[in-house]
Design a protein around this motif. Structure first.
Motif, PDB file in Angstrom:
ATOM      1  N   GLU A 132       0.802  -1.227   0.000  1.00  0.00           N
ATOM      2  CA  GLU A 132       0.000   0.000   0.000  1.00  0.00           C
ATOM      3  C   GLU A 132       0.837   1.279   0.000  1.00  0.00           C
ATOM      4  N   PRO A 133       1.928   1.372   0.776  1.00  0.00           N
ATOM      5  CA  PRO A 133       2.718   2.613   0.721  1.00  0.00           C
ATOM      6  C   PRO A 133       3.280   2.904  -0.675  1.00  0.00           C
ATOM      7  N   VAL A 134       3.731   1.877  -1.373  1.00  0.00           N
ATOM      8  CA  VAL A 134       4.254   2.086  -2.726  1.00  0.00           C
ATOM      9  C   VAL A 134       3.115   2.483  -3.667  1.00  0.00           C
ATOM     10  N   PHE A 135       1.966   1.812  -3.541  1.00  0.00           N
ATOM     11  CA  PHE A 135       0.824   2.172  -4.383  1.00  0.00           C
ATOM     12  C   PHE A 135       0.411   3.623  -4.143  1.00  0.00           C
ATOM     13  N   LEU A 136       0.293   4.017  -2.872  1.00  0.00           N
ATOM     14  CA  LEU A 136      -0.133   5.391  -2.565  1.00  0.00           C
ATOM     15  C   LEU A 136       0.869   6.413  -3.076  1.00  0.00           C
ATOM     16  N   ALA A 137       2.157   6.115  -2.964  1.00  0.00           N
ATOM     17  CA  ALA A 137       3.181   7.033  -3.485  1.00  0.00           C
ATOM     18  C   ALA A 137       3.050   7.174  -5.002  1.00  0.00           C
ATOM     19  N   ALA A 138       2.848   6.051  -5.686  1.00  0.00           N
ATOM     20  CA  ALA A 138       2.686   6.093  -7.145  1.00  0.00           C
ATOM     21  C   ALA A 138       1.419   6.855  -7.522  1.00  0.00           C
ATOM     22  N   PHE A 139       0.347   6.633  -6.774  1.00  0.00           N
ATOM     23  CA  PHE A 139      -0.915   7.307  -7.061  1.00  0.00           C
ATOM     24  C   PHE A 139      -0.791   8.819  -6.859  1.00  0.00           C
ATOM     25  N   VAL A 140      -0.166   9.234  -5.769  1.00  0.00           N
ATOM     26  CA  VAL A 140       0.036  10.666  -5.509  1.00  0.00           C
ATOM     27  C   VAL A 140       0.911  11.281  -6.598  1.00  0.00           C
ATOM     28  N   ALA A 141       1.980  10.585  -6.975  1.00  0.00           N
ATOM     29  CA  ALA A 141       2.851  11.092  -8.050  1.00  0.00           C
ATOM     30  C   ALA A 141       2.066  11.243  -9.354  1.00  0.00           C
ATOM     31  N   TYR A 142       1.219  10.276  -9.661  1.00  0.00           N
ATOM     32  CA  TYR A 142       0.408  10.347 -10.877  1.00  0.00           C
ATOM     33  C   TYR A 142      -0.560  11.526 -10.808  1.00  0.00           C
ATOM     34  N   MET A 143      -1.209  11.727  -9.684  1.00  0.00           N
ATOM     35  CA  MET A 143      -2.148  12.847  -9.545  1.00  0.00           C
ATOM     36  C   MET A 143      -1.428  14.193  -9.665  1.00  0.00           C
ATOM     37  N   LEU A 144      -0.235  14.293  -9.107  1.00  0.00           N
ATOM     38  CA  LEU A 144       0.558  15.522  -9.256  1.00  0.00           C
ATOM     39  C   LEU A 144       0.897  15.760 -10.721  1.00  0.00           C
ATOM     40  N   TYR A 145       1.220  14.689 -11.427  1.00  0.00           N
ATOM     41  CA  TYR A 145       1.490  14.816 -12.855  1.00  0.00           C
ATOM     42  C   TYR A 145       0.250  15.311 -13.596  1.00  0.00           C
ATOM     43  N   VAL A 146      -0.920  14.805 -13.247  1.00  0.00           N
ATOM     44  CA  VAL A 146      -2.157  15.232 -13.909  1.00  0.00           C
ATOM     45  C   VAL A 146      -2.347  16.741 -13.753  1.00  0.00           C
ATOM     46  N   VAL A 147      -2.108  17.261 -12.560  1.00  0.00           N
ATOM     47  CA  VAL A 147      -2.221  18.707 -12.332  1.00  0.00           C
ATOM     48  C   VAL A 147      -1.199  19.447 -13.193  1.00  0.00           C
ATOM     49  N   TYR A 148       0.051  18.974 -13.197  1.00  0.00           N
ATOM     50  CA  TYR A 148       1.107  19.575 -14.028  1.00  0.00           C
ATOM     51  C   TYR A 148       0.696  19.562 -15.499  1.00  0.00           C
ATOM     52  N   TRP A 149       0.164  18.410 -15.963  1.00  0.00           N
ATOM     53  CA  TRP A 149      -0.215  18.281 -17.360  1.00  0.00           C
ATOM     54  C   TRP A 149      -1.345  19.242 -17.728  1.00  0.00           C
ATOM     55  N   LEU A 150      -2.304  19.427 -16.837  1.00  0.00           N
ATOM     56  CA  LEU A 150      -3.407  20.359 -17.109  1.00  0.00           C
ATOM     57  C   LEU A 150      -2.899  21.789 -17.254  1.00  0.00           C
ATOM     58  N   VAL A 151      -1.962  22.169 -16.390  1.00  0.00           N
ATOM     59  CA  VAL A 151      -1.357  23.499 -16.502  1.00  0.00           C
ATOM     60  C   VAL A 151      -0.614  23.612 -17.832  1.00  0.00           C
ATOM     61  N   LYS A 152       0.120  22.571 -18.179  1.00  0.00           N
ATOM     62  CA  LYS A 152       0.865  22.548 -19.439  1.00  0.00           C
ATOM     63  C   LYS A 152      -0.088  22.651 -20.634  1.00  0.00           C
ATOM     64  N   LEU A 153      -1.221  21.956 -20.575  1.00  0.00           N
ATOM     65  CA  LEU A 153      -2.225  22.021 -21.642  1.00  0.00           C
ATOM     66  C   LEU A 153      -2.704  23.455 -21.842  1.00  0.00           C
ATOM     67  N   VAL A 154      -3.058  24.108 -20.768  1.00  0.00           N
ATOM     68  CA  VAL A 154      -3.551  25.490 -20.862  1.00  0.00           C
ATOM     69  C   VAL A 154      -2.470  26.402 -21.442  1.00  0.00           C
ATOM     70  N   ARG A 155      -1.230  26.212 -21.008  1.00  0.00           N
ATOM     71  CA  ARG A 155      -0.135  27.059 -21.523  1.00  0.00           C
ATOM     72  C   ARG A 155       0.171  26.768 -23.000  1.00  0.00           C
TER      73      ARG A 155
END
Length: 161
Positions: A132-155
């Protein structure tokens, strides 16, 4: 980016085939709190679910740029769509949007590959338990990437000039 997307998709297919060879007939497919399994299926159902999810996603990410330009304008929701859907800007939109969607696809398939590895590892462990700790870390990293990608899309779809 296209070749990388193809590569991570093929890696996911290979992992699915490997799982079919290595896993017992019944496998945990869902895990609750603490990584404890709470959903079970046959290894074949597990493989089919992954294929039913991943094959259409791969096709979508490969064709997203072209598909966007073929949709009726009312179905397209992009930043500054009035600018980007003009005839003289469509080629640039296709180039930019294709690159963005293929990048997103690469990261999604890397995340799914990690989930597949964690699921394989969990089902080969005794007792069966997801890390679970590895899964949660991967999930959080993926969600952070999604936010980054959305900002990148708008730019990237900002009106030039």
């Amino acid at each position: 980016m296209r070749n990388l997307l193809i590569s991570v998709f093929v890696a996911n297919l290979a992992l699915t085939l490997l799982a079919l060879l290595m896993l017992p007939d019944q496998v945990a497919i869902h895990f609750g709190a603490g990584g404890v399994p709470d959903g079970w299926a046959s290894k074949w159902a597990h493989a089919v679910v992954f294929l039913v999810i991943e094959v259409p996603l791969f096709a979508f990410f490969m064709a997203a740029g072209r598909l966007t330009l073929r949709l009726p304008e009312r179905w397209v929701s992009l930043p500054h769509k009035d600018y980007w859907l003009r005839a003289e800007n469509r080629a640039e939109l296709e180039t930019r949007f294709t690159a963005l969607m293929q990048e997103f696809g690469v990261v999604l398939f890397v995340f799914l590959f990690g989930v597949g590895l964690l699921t394989l590892d969990a089902n080969l462990s005794e007792p069966i338990r997801l890390n679970e700790p590895v899964f949660l870390a991967a999930f959080v990293a993926y969600m952070l990437y999604v936010v980054y990608w959305l900002v990148k899309l708008v730019r990237r779809l900002k009106v030039p000039g």
